[in-house]
Design an enzyme around this catalytic site. Sequence first.
Site, mmCIF file in Angstrom:
data_model
loop_
_atom_site.group_PDB
_atom_site.id
_atom_site.type_symbol
_atom_site.label_atom_id
_atom_site.label_comp_id
_atom_site.label_asym_id
_atom_site.label_seq_id
_atom_site.Cartn_x
_atom_site.Cartn_y
_atom_site.Cartn_z
ATOM 1 N N ARG A 61 16.387 19.975 -13.702
ATOM 2 C CA ARG A 61 15.044 19.412 -13.525
ATOM 3 C C ARG A 61 14.621 19.458 -12.054
ATOM 4 N NH1 ARG A 61 12.930 13.778 -13.454
ATOM 5 N NH2 ARG A 61 10.831 13.797 -14.361
ATOM 6 N N HIS A 65 11.213 21.176 -10.881
ATOM 7 C CA HIS A 65 10.186 20.443 -10.139
ATOM 8 C C HIS A 65 10.011 21.000 -8.723
ATOM 9 C CE1 HIS A 65 9.636 16.540 -12.686
ATOM 10 N NE2 HIS A 65 9.756 17.621 -13.440
ATOM 11 N N ASN A 93 8.266 12.428 -9.920
ATOM 12 C CA ASN A 93 9.626 12.333 -9.389
ATOM 13 C C ASN A 93 10.083 10.917 -9.058
ATOM 14 O OD1 ASN A 93 9.871 15.178 -9.400
ATOM 15 N ND2 ASN A 93 8.850 15.321 -7.412
ATOM 16 N N HIS A 192 15.294 20.715 -22.711
ATOM 17 C CA HIS A 192 15.339 19.360 -23.271
ATOM 18 C C HIS A 192 16.327 19.262 -24.432
ATOM 19 C CE1 HIS A 192 11.153 18.110 -21.503
ATOM 20 N NE2 HIS A 192 12.095 18.238 -20.591
#
Length: 328
Positions: A61, A65, A93, A192
């Site tokens: 992640r 990001h 975040n 996910h």
Amino acid sequence: MCSSAFLVVATIFLTLMLYESNAQLNATFYANTCPNVSGIVSNVVQQALQSDSRIGASLIRLHFHDCFVNGCDASILLDNSGSINSEKDAAPNTNSARGFNVVDNIKTVLENSCPGVVSCADILALAAEVSVSLSGGPSWNVLLGRRDSLTANQAGANTSIPSPVEGITNINSKFSAVGLNTNDLVALSGAHTFGRAQCRTFSGRLYNFNGTGNPDPTISSSYLATLQQTCPQNGSGTVVANLDPTTADVFDNNYFTNLQNNQGLLQSDKELFSTTGSSTVSIVNSFSSNQTAFFQSFAQSMINMGNISPLTGSNGEIRSDCKKVNGS
């Protein structure tokens, strides 16, 4: 014949031009300067996984990001300073992004082994790959040679990173803005298949979906009951639930089967399958029925994402501490 030969040459030239921007990234970038880089990253991540089963998902992640904001330049790792508003404090975040300590641990070992050589941006790309492969997912040759940014973009992090409560149209636009297509969107959403999400990111679906005062009708009733137990109304928004209710810490294709069974946790997950007429539906079906196809697409999409606007050559720097620019 002449015209068709010209067409072939023109096509090859165009293809080379398209790839030229990322030609400086390659899988053997550190072969001479830090040959053990992959092994070092793998060892630190493996150690972290022993005490934190979530860390693999958290590390991938961070890479995601990072890449969606100014490209894959490790800007997400910079702390606040006089001149930097940290991306860590951006809405996607804050109190959510994690794994920074593992990145710091990797950097410490690498600086001892080959000082001033491996960028923090490349650490994120390598840590993402090893997190997937150690969890049962595919391996791929990570392209390397990124350099680290001298600044962060908190405002960009607030607008460019896809949100768990966004619809498919908005998310598609955000992927398209960084050069990724619908296949990349569905494949990368498959991350996910492991990790957790906080109740605050999906509780609206459980009690007051789109202001209706009722749960999202597309959630399976048994799954809804389970989630309401985990996340009671007006309960703590920071309690976490498994993104994949079947194999929570294994990287497999169950995420897509869950979507078919109306067991997607986030709105951004469920819309991949529940949006009538969306091109994402057939891709979900394909990945659900063929794990190999998913793994191949996922690996390619991770490479595609890792190619978003890297700093190369003499741009940026190689940070000695991932949290701050050199000399600060």
